[in-house]
Design a protein around this motif. Structure first.
Motif, PDB file in Angstrom:
ATOM      1  N   MET A   7       0.836  -1.197   0.000  1.00 55.62           N
ATOM      2  CA  MET A   7       0.000   0.000   0.000  1.00 55.62           C
ATOM      3  C   MET A   7       0.877   1.255   0.000  1.00 55.62           C
ATOM      4  O   MET A   7       2.025   1.251   0.446  1.00 55.62           O
ATOM      5  CB  MET A   7      -0.903   0.014   1.239  1.00 55.62           C
ATOM      6  N   ASP A   8       0.291   2.353  -0.502  1.00 57.19           N
ATOM      7  CA  ASP A   8       0.928   3.658  -0.455  1.00 57.19           C
ATOM      8  C   ASP A   8       0.714   4.281   0.917  1.00 57.19           C
ATOM      9  O   ASP A   8      -0.395   4.233   1.474  1.00 57.19           O
ATOM     10  CB  ASP A   8       0.333   4.575  -1.519  1.00 57.19           C
ATOM     11  N   GLN A  22       6.038   2.974   0.339  1.00 61.57           N
ATOM     12  CA  GLN A  22       5.153   1.819   0.286  1.00 61.57           C
ATOM     13  C   GLN A  22       5.492   0.898   1.440  1.00 61.57           C
ATOM     14  O   GLN A  22       6.654   0.788   1.862  1.00 61.57           O
ATOM     15  CB  GLN A  22       5.296   1.076  -1.038  1.00 61.57           C
ATOM     16  N   VAL A  25       0.753  -4.317   3.311  1.00 62.13           N
ATOM     17  CA  VAL A  25      -0.543  -4.172   3.978  1.00 62.13           C
ATOM     18  C   VAL A  25      -0.528  -5.052   5.220  1.00 62.13           C
ATOM     19  O   VAL A  25      -0.225  -6.251   5.136  1.00 62.13           O
ATOM     20  CB  VAL A  25      -1.694  -4.576   3.042  1.00 62.13           C
ATOM     21  N   ARG A  36      -9.944  -0.485   5.410  1.00 59.35           N
ATOM     22  CA  ARG A  36      -9.615   0.189   4.143  1.00 59.35           C
ATOM     23  C   ARG A  36      -9.984   1.655   4.320  1.00 59.35           C
ATOM     24  O   ARG A  36     -11.159   2.004   4.374  1.00 59.35           O
ATOM     25  CB  ARG A  36     -10.417  -0.449   3.006  1.00 59.35           C
ATOM     26  N   GLN A 143      -3.330   3.697   3.027  1.00 59.44           N
ATOM     27  CA  GLN A 143      -4.521   3.109   2.413  1.00 59.44           C
ATOM     28  C   GLN A 143      -5.222   2.114   3.328  1.00 59.44           C
ATOM     29  O   GLN A 143      -6.434   1.897   3.195  1.00 59.44           O
ATOM     30  CB  GLN A 143      -4.125   2.431   1.095  1.00 59.44           C
ATOM     31  N   TYR A 144      -4.464   1.505   4.253  1.00 65.20           N
ATOM     32  CA  TYR A 144      -5.041   0.512   5.152  1.00 65.20           C
ATOM     33  C   TYR A 144      -4.431   0.675   6.544  1.00 65.20           C
ATOM     34  O   TYR A 144      -3.294   1.145   6.687  1.00 65.20           O
ATOM     35  CB  TYR A 144      -4.763  -0.919   4.665  1.00 65.20           C
ATOM     36  N   HIS A 365      -7.642   4.293  -4.121  1.00 67.92           N
ATOM     37  CA  HIS A 365      -7.600   2.824  -4.078  1.00 67.92           C
ATOM     38  C   HIS A 365      -7.748   2.278  -5.481  1.00 67.92           C
ATOM     39  O   HIS A 365      -8.411   2.860  -6.321  1.00 67.92           O
ATOM     40  CB  HIS A 365      -8.713   2.280  -3.180  1.00 67.92           C
TER      41      HIS A 365
END
Length: 365
Positions: A7-8, A22, A25, A36, A143-144, A365
């Motif tokens: 994820m970013d 990055q 996740v 999310r 992102q998560y 996303h």
């Protein structure tokens, strides 16, 4: 919904420096879910962490240059369930509290999980199970994120993502009023400082039946929002003697005062506008030592409470008021940015560009 493997994120480098990166996740453990993230609001505490470090604590030291992701006022959808979780389903919309205490220290066992005695002890061989996302564990500028089920609050279908991020701010206001005495129907409440916490404290206090609710500040646009959130009286501290005016309005001083400014002047004003036997909540982080008129507070049997975060399940209770439209939290949301533009969003929040109050960023996303 499919969950990627990477994820970013944004990570904290040197003081004041955010870097794109990055990360893998994360996987939820027992009693946890993967969220999310759909929206995350920028808090003044985020600005403090990014610039100076505290109250973030990573590996027992300041959070800089440790691949740490800040951000804590976020909402999203459940993307995956850890073992033992049946309270939520994948796809459920949730907002989050920050703190999940260790559950085993004496503070957590008494319900004071925001004062967990194992704060920050959540790494390696000394992992005590404590989690404070965006403070001692990775947060929401990503992102998560993983959250314990105890920190999740359901978001009503009719509520927008940006408004849902404000439940944490409203929860902090709710927690302050809880510690001051809970139900404040018929009691007078003064809020000093029309920042996000102060403005939503007005809405929460009014929803709980406080009367009168007085907001003290210096920026007319924010005092106007305070009126729209339910303040019976707004006072511009540059134009009137707020202490004298409040004592005139109440006759004996306010029952409850929430200081959401955190300056030496505001703390002393809170003490002098409070009634004998009244209660004062210190809801802002003062910078450095302050000279406070404790003699006046002690002689007049006042109670001073410091709060940290949004304890006692205050976010859930604040969300209930928001869902019932007892006040319009969205009034303090002023700007939305893409997560790619986080540094600019931080600048807007820090410098109050374009009268920014609450700035929200949204991941792609």
């Amino acid at each position: 919904m499919g969950v990627p493997t990477r994820m970013d994120v944004w990570t904290l480098g040197s003081p004041g420096e955010l870097r794109r990166a990055q990360k893998p996740v994360p996987s939820p453990g027992r009693g946890e879910v993967l969220v999310r993230i759909e929206a995350v609001a920028i808090c003044a505490t985020d600005l403090e962490i990014i610039a100076n470090g505290p109250p973030a604590l990573i590996n027992g030291r300041l959070p800089f240059e440790q691949d740490f992701t800040p951000g804590h006022e976020y909402m999203g959808a459940v993307a995956a369930l850890g073992p033992g979780v049946d309270e939520y389903a994948v796809g459920d919309r949730v907002a989050v509290e920050i703190h999940a205490g260790c559950g085993q220290c004496r503070r957590c066992r008494s319900g004071m999980y925001t004062s967990c005695l194992n704060y920050g002890r959540n790494y390696g061989d000394v992992d005590k199970g404590h989690r404070a996302n965006g403070f001692t564990t990775d947060g929401g500028f990503a992102q998560y994120a993983v959250n314990h089920v105890n920190t999740l609050v359901r978001v009503p279908d009719a509520m927008g993502d940006e408004e849902a991020t404000l439940a944490v701010t409203a929860g902090t206001s709710m927690y302050g009023l809880t510690e001051l005495g809970g139900l404040v129907a018929g009691e007078s409440v003064v809020v000093i400082g029309p920042g996000p916490i102060g403005l939503l404290a007005v809405g929460v206090a009014k929803a709980l039946g406080a009367s009168p609710v007085v907001l003290v500040g210096t920026r007319e646009n924010r005092l106007d929002i305070g009126s729209r959130l339910g303040a019976d009286v707004v006072l511009n501290g540059r134009e009137v003697d707020a202490v004298a005016r409040i004592r005139e309005l109440t006759g004996v001083g306010a029952d409850y005062v929430l200081d959401c400014a955190g300056t030496e002047a505001s703390i002393n004003d809170a003490i002098h506008m409070c009634s004998r036997g009244g209660r004062i909540c210190l809801a802002a982080f003062p910078h450095g030592r302050t000279n406070v008129d404790l003699e006046h507070a002690v002689v007049n049997n006042m109670y001073l409470y410091g709060i940290r975060g949004e304890g006692k399940s205050a976010v859930r209770r604040a969300m209930a008021l928001m869902a019932a439209r007892r006040f319009d939290a969205s009034l303090i949301h002023t700007h939305t940015f893409d997560m790619d533009d986080l540094p600019e969003a931080i600048r807007y929040a820090r410098d109050r560009v374009d009268d920014a109050i609450k700035v929200v960023v949204r991941p792609r996303h």
